[in-house]
Design an enzyme around this catalytic site. Structure first.
Site, PDB file in Angstrom:
ATOM      1  N   SER A 302       0.805  -1.225   0.000  1.00 49.92           N
ATOM      2  CA  SER A 302       0.000   0.000   0.000  1.00 49.92           C
ATOM      3  C   SER A 302       0.836   1.272   0.000  1.00 49.92           C
ATOM      4  O   SER A 302       1.393   1.639  -1.024  1.00 49.92           O
ATOM      5  CB  SER A 302      -1.033  -0.028   1.128  1.00 49.92           C
ATOM      6  OG  SER A 302      -0.455  -0.133   2.390  1.00 49.92           O
ATOM      7  N   ASP A 313       8.852   5.496 -11.204  1.00 53.04           N
ATOM      8  CA  ASP A 313       8.324   6.067 -12.442  1.00 53.04           C
ATOM      9  C   ASP A 313       9.039   7.355 -12.833  1.00 53.04           C
ATOM     10  O   ASP A 313       9.222   7.651 -14.018  1.00 53.04           O
ATOM     11  CB  ASP A 313       6.824   6.326 -12.310  1.00 53.04           C
ATOM     12  CG  ASP A 313       5.993   5.070 -12.520  1.00 53.04           C
ATOM     13  OD1 ASP A 313       6.598   3.987 -12.674  1.00 53.04           O
ATOM     14  OD2 ASP A 313       4.752   5.155 -12.515  1.00 53.04           O
ATOM     15  N   LYS A 327      -0.952  -4.275  -3.337  1.00 49.26           N
ATOM     16  CA  LYS A 327      -2.176  -3.735  -2.734  1.00 49.26           C
ATOM     17  C   LYS A 327      -2.448  -2.374  -3.350  1.00 49.26           C
ATOM     18  O   LYS A 327      -1.840  -1.386  -3.002  1.00 49.26           O
ATOM     19  CB  LYS A 327      -1.974  -3.635  -1.223  1.00 49.26           C
ATOM     20  CG  LYS A 327      -3.038  -2.853  -0.483  1.00 49.26           C
ATOM     21  CD  LYS A 327      -4.362  -3.567  -0.521  1.00 49.26           C
ATOM     22  CE  LYS A 327      -5.392  -2.790   0.259  1.00 49.26           C
ATOM     23  NZ  LYS A 327      -5.564  -1.413  -0.217  1.00 49.26           N
TER      24      LYS A 327
END
Length: 461
Positions: A302, A313, A327
């Site tokens: 999470s 990214d 998650k």
């Protein structure tokens, strides 16, 4: 009207939460088809009422009405997905304490061992550390009541309490012939979610164990301390998110922002397009552009995945370790009024800056590093991940299960940490290190073995 007051993302492996606080009533426009569906729903609710009354009148023993209702609510929510649930008033209070990271207590991190409470470590500058409580002490009695037979949570609850109240502990310590009696006065305890040290004389190592309200401030404090200790020879940062189950969404965003100058950090998308929210970074890199290595594994879930995904990214960090838990959904905490607990309801999915959902897939590290796991632990050190949970939200394409989550207790045996050191020292580069392999759907990475996820049997009080 019921109002949403918080949003959380939970790791089923540990029960920890990723929470975003909001307040937004929802308007409802009802057409003819919606009215027809509502009418059918009310007929079903009448059926529930009939069953409820039959149980109340005919069950072999007189049931508790409130427990019947709570059980019905729990069944309804648990049938949705693994992360939606009903929290009674006590569970709701416990969740608030966990996310706040602050409570009245003694300042001891403890675990359960052979039915007794074992001290993992005292927290610095707390009643426990000042009284001389030591790691590996065994707590046998709390206020003259034996802890044998209590669960870890029950023992922790007894040690927590209002500030300035007293509690007596009986302790067995290795090397001491007789038990030690200690009386402590509870104080305001802040859970240290960030710990740090100097690694290899010129690297800043920072371990984030959870994302609570103290995390970003703790990160800033540790970065400043490490910069002061290491000075100009600082090579870079290792951010260890391994086995971090999650926490507050806002803290995941601000921690990510600490390493980024610009760009999207995460987006959350609900059932309706107008509920999409995007969070962006602000100028200012806490680490002043120094190289960053992020360590992840099968227990990183999470909030940890939001941070790892954002830094990966944006190519701000190199990820080392094994695939994360996967998650990728958001839960909203909806209080139900005084004494009635709260709903924990899945309301959205989150996406990394590239628009990728990691739900039931996880984040693949840039460099895969598998640890050498002791034979006796091999069946208990891997996680199946989100994709293995019954009723999990599905994702497009291949879902991934199984990832190693073992972290060696001795840093000298930690192969992922060694890889991070080598990368920051230029001994290895991302071009000559082993990239994480793509694994077919349902396959485990080499050396992985799936095991049932279990809550971490450790708590602070």
């Amino acid at each position: 009207m019921m109002r949403k007051t918080s949003v959380i993302l939970l790791s089923a492996a540990t029960g920890a939460a990723l929470t975003l606080f909001v307040t937004q009533p929802r308007a409802v426009l009802m057409g003819s088809s919606a009215r027809a569906a509502t009418s059918d729903t009310y007929r079903q609710l009448n059926l529930f009422g009939d069953v409820f009354e039959r149980v109340r009148s005919d069950y072999v023993e007189k049931p508790d009405d409130s427990k019947l209702v709570e059980s019905a609510i729990s069944g309804m929510l648990s049938g949705l997905d693994p992360h939606s649930s009903y929290m009674d008033a006590k569970s709701f209070r416990d969740m608030q304490v966990q996310t706040r990271g602050e409570f009245g207590g003694l300042g001891i991190e403890v675990t359960m061992e052979d039915g007794l409470i074992k001290v993992v470590s005292p927290i610095d500058d707390t009643p426990a550390s000042k009284a001389g409580i030591m790691a590996n002490d065994i707590i046998t009695n709390l206020d003259d009541e034996a802890v044998q037979g209590l669960t870890l949570n029950q023992a922790v609850e007894k040690m927590r309490g209002p500030v300035n109240t007293k509690i007596k502990l009986k302790i067995i310590r290795k090397g001491q012939d007789n038990p030690i009696d200690v009386t402590l006065v509870r104080d305001n305890i802040r859970v240290r979610s960030v710990r740090a040290r100097v690694e290899a004389d010129d690297i800043a190592y920072i371990r984030i164990t959870t994302f609570n309200e103290q995390t970003t401030e703790g990160l800033k404090k540790e970065v400043a301390n490490l910069q002061g200790q290491i000075g100009d020879k600082l090579k870079g940062y290792i951010i260890d998110l391994r086995n971090n189950p999650g926490g507050l969404l806002e803290e995941a965003v601000t921690v990510s922002d600490s390493f980024l100058e610009r760009g999207e950090i995460v987006s959350t998308r609900g059932r309706n397009a107008e509920e999409t929210q995007r969070r962006a970074a602000h100028p200012g890199d806490l680490t002043k552009g120094k190289p960053v290595i992020v360590l992840i594994n099968g227990g990183s879930a999470s909030a940890s995945e939001i941070v790892a995904g954002a830094l990966q990214d944006h190519k701000r960090a190199t990820l080392v370790g094994t695939r994360s838990f996967g998650k990728g959904s958001v839960q909203t905490i909806i209080p139900l009024g005084s004494g009635n607990g709260a709903l924990r309801l899945t309301t959205a999915r989150y996406y990394t800056p590239s628009g990728k959902s990691i739900q039931a897939k996880g984040i693949v590290p840039d460099i895969e590093v598998l640890q050498d796991v002791p034979e006796e632990l091999k069946a208990r050190t891997d996680t199946k991940g989100e994709a293995s949970l019954r009723g999990h939200l599905k994702n497009d394409g291949d879902e991934k299960t199984g990832s190693q989550s073992y972290v060696p207790p001795d840093a000298k045996d930690d192969k992922a940490l060694k890889m991070a050191d080598d990368l920051l020292h230029g001994i290895k580069s991302t071009s000559n290190a082993t990239p994480a392999p793509a694994t077919p759907s349902g396959d485990k990475a080499p050396g992985d073995k799936a095991a049932v996820d279990k809550p971490a049997n450790k708590s602070a009080n």
